[in-house]
Design an enzyme around this catalytic site. Structure first.
Site, PDB file in Angstrom:
ATOM      1  N   GLU A   1       0.851  -1.191   0.000  1.00 47.91           N
ATOM      2  CA  GLU A   1       0.000   0.000   0.000  1.00 47.91           C
ATOM      3  C   GLU A   1       0.883   1.236   0.000  1.00 47.91           C
ATOM      4  O   GLU A   1       1.996   1.194   0.524  1.00 47.91           O
ATOM      5  CB  GLU A   1      -0.799   0.078   1.303  1.00 47.91           C
ATOM      6  CG  GLU A   1      -2.162  -0.535   1.247  1.00 47.91           C
ATOM      7  CD  GLU A   1      -2.746  -0.620   2.653  1.00 47.91           C
ATOM      8  OE1 GLU A   1      -3.314   0.366   3.119  1.00 47.91           O
ATOM      9  OE2 GLU A   1      -2.601  -1.675   3.265  1.00 47.91           O
TER      10      GLU A   1
ATOM     11  N   LYS B   1       2.173   4.723   1.459  1.00 49.65           N
ATOM     12  CA  LYS B   1       2.202   5.294   2.815  1.00 49.65           C
ATOM     13  C   LYS B   1       1.991   6.793   2.677  1.00 49.65           C
ATOM     14  O   LYS B   1       2.871   7.523   2.248  1.00 49.65           O
ATOM     15  CB  LYS B   1       3.535   4.994   3.504  1.00 49.65           C
ATOM     16  CG  LYS B   1       3.539   5.438   4.946  1.00 49.65           C
ATOM     17  CD  LYS B   1       4.776   4.949   5.675  1.00 49.65           C
ATOM     18  CE  LYS B   1       4.682   5.257   7.166  1.00 49.65           C
ATOM     19  NZ  LYS B   1       4.363   6.645   7.465  1.00 49.65           N
TER      20      LYS B   1
ATOM     21  N   ASP C   1       1.484  10.702   3.414  1.00 46.02           N
ATOM     22  CA  ASP C   1       2.109  11.647   4.334  1.00 46.02           C
ATOM     23  C   ASP C   1       0.993  12.486   4.957  1.00 46.02           C
ATOM     24  O   ASP C   1       0.726  13.604   4.550  1.00 46.02           O
ATOM     25  CB  ASP C   1       3.087  12.530   3.541  1.00 46.02           C
ATOM     26  CG  ASP C   1       4.162  13.072   4.447  1.00 46.02           C
ATOM     27  OD1 ASP C   1       4.174  12.729   5.641  1.00 46.02           O
ATOM     28  OD2 ASP C   1       4.991  13.855   3.953  1.00 46.02           O
TER      29      ASP C   1
ATOM     30  N   TYR D   1      -7.911   7.787   3.896  1.00 42.61           N
ATOM     31  CA  TYR D   1      -7.837   6.391   3.455  1.00 42.61           C
ATOM     32  C   TYR D   1      -7.587   5.534   4.677  1.00 42.61           C
ATOM     33  O   TYR D   1      -6.700   5.847   5.482  1.00 42.61           O
ATOM     34  CB  TYR D   1      -6.656   6.175   2.491  1.00 42.61           C
ATOM     35  CG  TYR D   1      -6.899   6.622   1.072  1.00 42.61           C
ATOM     36  CD1 TYR D   1      -8.180   6.631   0.522  1.00 42.61           C
ATOM     37  CD2 TYR D   1      -5.832   7.008   0.261  1.00 42.61           C
ATOM     38  CE1 TYR D   1      -8.384   7.037  -0.781  1.00 42.61           C
ATOM     39  CE2 TYR D   1      -6.035   7.411  -1.049  1.00 42.61           C
ATOM     40  CZ  TYR D   1      -7.317   7.425  -1.565  1.00 42.61           C
ATOM     41  OH  TYR D   1      -7.515   7.826  -2.856  1.00 42.61           O
TER      42      TYR D   1
ATOM     43  N   LYS E   1      10.854   3.444   2.549  1.00 42.85           N
ATOM     44  CA  LYS E   1      10.750   4.891   2.344  1.00 42.85           C
ATOM     45  C   LYS E   1      11.386   5.341   1.036  1.00 42.85           C
ATOM     46  O   LYS E   1      12.416   4.809   0.632  1.00 42.85           O
ATOM     47  CB  LYS E   1      11.450   5.617   3.504  1.00 42.85           C
ATOM     48  CG  LYS E   1      10.818   5.406   4.864  1.00 42.85           C
ATOM     49  CD  LYS E   1       9.503   6.124   4.933  1.00 42.85           C
ATOM     50  CE  LYS E   1       8.996   6.344   6.330  1.00 42.85           C
ATOM     51  NZ  LYS E   1       9.469   7.501   7.016  1.00 42.85           N
TER      52      LYS E   1
ATOM     53  N   CYS F   1      13.652  45.579 -17.636  1.00 40.81           N
ATOM     54  CA  CYS F   1      13.669  44.156 -17.981  1.00 40.81           C
ATOM     55  C   CYS F   1      15.124  43.712 -18.188  1.00 40.81           C
ATOM     56  O   CYS F   1      15.866  44.365 -18.945  1.00 40.81           O
ATOM     57  CB  CYS F   1      12.864  43.939 -19.261  1.00 40.81           C
ATOM     58  SG  CYS F   1      13.048  42.293 -19.950  1.00 40.81           S
TER      59      CYS F   1
ATOM     60  N   CYS G   1      15.339  43.008 -22.325  1.00 46.96           N
ATOM     61  CA  CYS G   1      15.191  44.030 -23.371  1.00 46.96           C
ATOM     62  C   CYS G   1      15.317  45.447 -22.829  1.00 46.96           C
ATOM     63  O   CYS G   1      15.204  46.410 -23.591  1.00 46.96           O
ATOM     64  CB  CYS G   1      13.854  43.854 -24.085  1.00 46.96           C
ATOM     65  SG  CYS G   1      12.449  44.350 -23.094  1.00 46.96           S
TER      66      CYS G   1
ATOM     67  N   CYS H   1       7.449  42.997 -17.730  1.00 45.89           N
ATOM     68  CA  CYS H   1       8.236  43.753 -18.691  1.00 45.89           C
ATOM     69  C   CYS H   1       7.236  44.386 -19.653  1.00 45.89           C
ATOM     70  O   CYS H   1       6.309  43.725 -20.130  1.00 45.89           O
ATOM     71  CB  CYS H   1       9.162  42.800 -19.438  1.00 45.89           C
ATOM     72  SG  CYS H   1       9.697  43.436 -21.024  1.00 45.89           S
TER      73      CYS H   1
ATOM     74  N   CYS I   1      10.265  42.318 -26.773  1.00 42.38           N
ATOM     75  CA  CYS I   1      11.168  41.702 -25.796  1.00 42.38           C
ATOM     76  C   CYS I   1      11.471  40.291 -26.280  1.00 42.38           C
ATOM     77  O   CYS I   1      10.563  39.472 -26.431  1.00 42.38           O
ATOM     78  CB  CYS I   1      10.512  41.660 -24.421  1.00 42.38           C
ATOM     79  SG  CYS I   1      11.504  40.734 -23.219  1.00 42.38           S
TER      80      CYS I   1
HETATM   81  O1  I6G Z   1       1.179   4.652   9.735  1.00 42.89           O
HETATM   82  C1  I6G Z   1       0.801   3.709   8.877  1.00 42.89           C
HETATM   83  C2  I6G Z   1       0.570   4.027   7.571  1.00 42.89           C
HETATM   84  C3  I6G Z   1       0.159   3.053   6.684  1.00 42.89           C
HETATM   85  C4  I6G Z   1       0.618   2.394   9.343  1.00 42.89           C
HETATM   86  C5  I6G Z   1       0.211   1.387   8.451  1.00 42.89           C
HETATM   87  C6  I6G Z   1      -0.031   1.763   7.094  1.00 42.89           C
HETATM   88  O2  I6G Z   1      -0.411   0.783   6.286  1.00 42.89           O
HETATM   89  C7  I6G Z   1      -0.601   1.088   4.923  1.00 42.89           C
HETATM   90  N1  I6G Z   1       0.037   0.134   8.881  1.00 42.89           N
HETATM   91  C8  I6G Z   1       0.263  -0.165  10.163  1.00 42.89           C
HETATM   92  C9  I6G Z   1       0.105  -1.572  10.602  1.00 42.89           C
HETATM   93  C10 I6G Z   1       0.678   0.809  11.065  1.00 42.89           C
HETATM   94  N2  I6G Z   1       0.836   2.076  10.664  1.00 42.89           N
HETATM   95  C11 I6G Z   1       0.930   0.500  12.467  1.00 42.89           C
END
Ligand code: I6G
Length: 667
Positions: A114, A116, A118, A224, A315, A408, A411, A426, A432
């Site tokens: 999957e 991850k 941010d 999600y 990562k 500018c 020119c 400009c 120009c």
């Molecule tokens: O912080 C997390 C992001 C995504 C996760 C996670 C995750 O799974 C796609 N899965 C687990 C089991 C944990 N943190 C603890």
């Protein structure tokens, strides 16, 4: 309406609106027009006001946010929220897989992969299918009660729908903001003289941790789910993949990128594939998470210091890094806008060496208090131009302030700034050379007339040598003329000549876009074409007529109108038409046969570029997206289609090869 009829109607409306919400926010497939939704919503609000005895905290009307709290209460998670071990390179992934295989005594493991996100991890408790409370991750044991805020996120169901709903279940996932949402929010913040957010994560965190949930309700947050915590009830699943599909069936959004993977090799391929698409995704990810898929195997593996032994986050390189601004230059764009650009000490950001970052405009420099010599955080986001996130004031030493030049840099014409505009320009216009070079580059670019091989450097040479002074001159170039340019052989010159010749056959939409009218991008060019259907109608449209076009306001209407009034533009356009630029008639309403159908195009097509195929589909009312999901109706595939093909096949999506696609277009 008597009381029992009112109750009946309230329940009916709640159910209907929940369904429409789900189709709109989760499936991205609206079932009814917005106005109809608003009408039903109003009807429900009014009924709930006249019959407060039937008002339920899980009604769709209760998502709008309520009055401010003085502080967040604490909530203890029924099952702690764990952290994840990280892998930073392939070796660490190999070691993870080896540990897992040895412990389970298996030759190869089935994993699930999957993205991850941010964002911010949250835990949402549902009892008997109803959302009871929600908390931030906090220290993993206890988090802050953000129930009111979570309820404002339209894609999170307040009531679960479907089978096997347990008495009690903790749903875990990530709240985040899409790039698009982030951009819009920052524009709004600027317009209201509020502080902008440095990145989507900060924006999501700032929005979720509001004591006043009405503010959260106004922010574009998404969610999600990646799994579950504690639960009570009869749930039947043997794998993480089954958990995700159960969540989906209850209408809880899950990542469209999740996939079952056989062994380490497929995990590494998945990491590379997602990495290649990282900048195209509409949300930020910092890695991918691999989990041993079978629950029984997860149980065998257990935990080590509050992290599951059965999962790992692999990562990607960070997208934000620190460096120093060594100078600030000014670039002149095709509309004359002056953009200050920071020249940086080279720094690797997200795997790419960055030496320049846009500073956007003078207001942005002042707002962030950016000075030459400052240490700054640089960020690469969804779009490729890196930008300065913030100055590291603690490291500020000797610095100098930057100011816009009075003339500018290309020119020497006067630099002006209109009242209320952030941008300095400009005043040289077509005189120009920077502006005219940029105008030609834009004209030849992929989304405009798509003249293959006519790149920035060649255009600059053609301009400098006086061979070309505006776009119409391109059509008068001979192979001999082109051969006079540096490092240009017979073959390349002939290819470019052919590409210029081929560009004569285009679409009205592309042609309008290619003219580079200020603030007329692809979408506006499409809207103008769809509205007027005819070139002469666009050219002769009045300001009032232009403002009838969706998304065209007074400023854009004025830009378009002025553009077509200017003598030098009229002259260039006449020459372009005389050079043979033409297009097919614009499709009429009857041709919106693919209205709302979702397409993905992958691989190399032999008869047209993917972009041309996209334009044809859009003209027929279809939607074209970059990634395959459960909502995709058709996948069009050419040569070397890659993983999108496999994914579409596994999701039973209709697959069209190029012949099928041509047949569909002809029909
Ligand atoms: O912080 C997390 C992001 C995504 C996760 C996670 C995750 O799974 C796609 N899965 C687990 C089991 C944990 N943190 C603890």
């Amino acid at each position: 309406m008597n009381s029992s009829q009112a109750k009946q109607r309230i329940l009916e409306l709640q159910d209907q609106l929940n369904q429409y919400n789900y189709q709109y926010y989760v499936l991205d497939d609206p079932a009814i027009p917005d106005a109809e939704y608003d009408r039903l919503f109003r009807e429900l609000s009014e009924l709930e006001q006249t019959h407060p005895e039937f008002l339920d905290s899980h009604s769709p009307t209760q998502r709008v946010g309520s009055s401010a709290l003085s502080k967040f209460e604490e909530i203890r998670h029924a099952l702690p929220m764990l952290s994840l071990a990280n892998a930073l390179d392939e070796e660490e992934m190999l070691a993870f897989d080896k540990r897992v295989r040895e412990k389970l005594n298996c030759a190869s493991i089935v994993y699930s992969g999957e993205t991850k996100l941010d964002g911010l991890a949250v835990n949402i408790l549902f009892e008997h299918g109803q959302l009871v409370h929600a908390a931030t991750r906090g220290d993993g044991e206890t988090g802050e009660n953000i129930t009111q805020n979570i309820k404002t996120i339209a894609s999170i169901p307040l009531v679960l729908k479907g089978n096997h709903i347990p008495q009690r279940i903790e749903v875990r996932g990530e709240v985040f903001m899409t790039h698009e949402g982030f951009k819009k929010l920052n524009q709004q913040q600027l317009a209201n003289n509020h502080k902008t957010f440095a990145n989507p994560r900060n924006a999501a965190a700032g929005s979720l941790r509001q004591l006043d949930s009405r503010i959260t309700a106004s922010r574009p947050l998404s969610f999600y789910s990646y799994g579950i915590g504690d639960y009570q009830g009869q749930l039947e699943f043997n794998s993480h993949t089954q958990i995700l599909s159960q969540l989906k069936q209850w209408r809880i959004p899950t990542s469209p990128e999740s996939r079952q993977l056989q062994g380490l090799e497929q995990c590494l391929e998945y990491f590379t594939e997602i990495g290649n698409r990282r900048l195209d995704l509409d949300y930020e990810i910092d890695g991918v998470v691999f989990k041993v898929d079978a629950i029984e195997q997860q149980q065998q593996l257990g935990f080590v210091s509050r992290a599951p032994r059965w999962a790992i986050a692999y990562k990607y390189p960070a997208m934000e890094e620190m460096t120093r601004i060594v100078d600030i230059d000014v670039q002149v764009g095709r509309t004359g806008a002056l953009t200050p650009v920071a020249r940086l000490e080279p720094v690797v950001v997200g795997g790419v060496t960055v030496t320049n970052a846009t500073l956007h405009n003078m207001d942005e420099i002042n707002r962030k208090d950016i000075r030459i010599g400052d240490y700054v955080f640089i960020r690469r986001a969804g779009d490729v131009i890196p930008e300065v996130v913030r100055v590291i004031l603690e490291k500020r030493g000797e610095v100098s302030k930057f100011s816009m030049p009075a003339n500018c840099p290309v020119c020497q014409s006067k630099v002006t700034r209109q009242e209320g505009e952030a941008v300095y320009r400009c005043s040289g216009g077509i005189y120009c050379s920077a502006q005219s070079v940029q105008a030609i580059i834009h004209f030849a670019s992929r989304k405009a007339l798509n003249i293959d091989g006519l790149g920035d450097k060649l255009i600059m040479q053609l301009k400098q040598t006086g061979m070309v002074s505006n776009v119409a001159d391109l059509y008068e170039l001979s192979i001999e003329d082109l051969k006079r340019m540096e490092r240009m052989g017979e073959k390349s010159a002939s290819n470019i000549k052919t590409a210029i010749d081929n560009s004569r056959q285009t679409t009205l939409e592309r042609f309008i876009y290619s003219l580079g009218i200020r603030e007329v991008g692809e979408a506006t060019a499409r809207a103008l074409t769809q509205h007027f259907k005819d070139w002469d109608a666009i050219v002769s449209a009045s300001m009032e007529q232009l403002e009838q076009v969706p998304d065209v306001g007074p400023v854009v209407a004025k830009n378009i109108h002025t553009f077509f009034q200017q003598e030098h533009n009229k002259e260039v356009i006449t020459r372009l038409r005389q050079a043979g630029i033409h297009w097919d008639d614009v499709q009429t309403e009857a041709d919106t046969t693919l209205n709302g159908k979702r397409f993905v195009i992958t691989g190399t097509l032999s008869s047209m570029s993917r972009d041309d195929a996209k334009q044809k589909l859009l003209a027929l009312g279809a939607k074209v997206s970059g990634s395959v999901s459960g909502n995709t109706d058709y996948l069009i595939y050419g040569d070397a289609p890659g993983s999108k093909y496999d994914k579409a096949k596994s999701l039973n999506i209709s697959l069209l090869n190029e012949d099928d696609f041509m047949l569909m277009l002809n029909e």
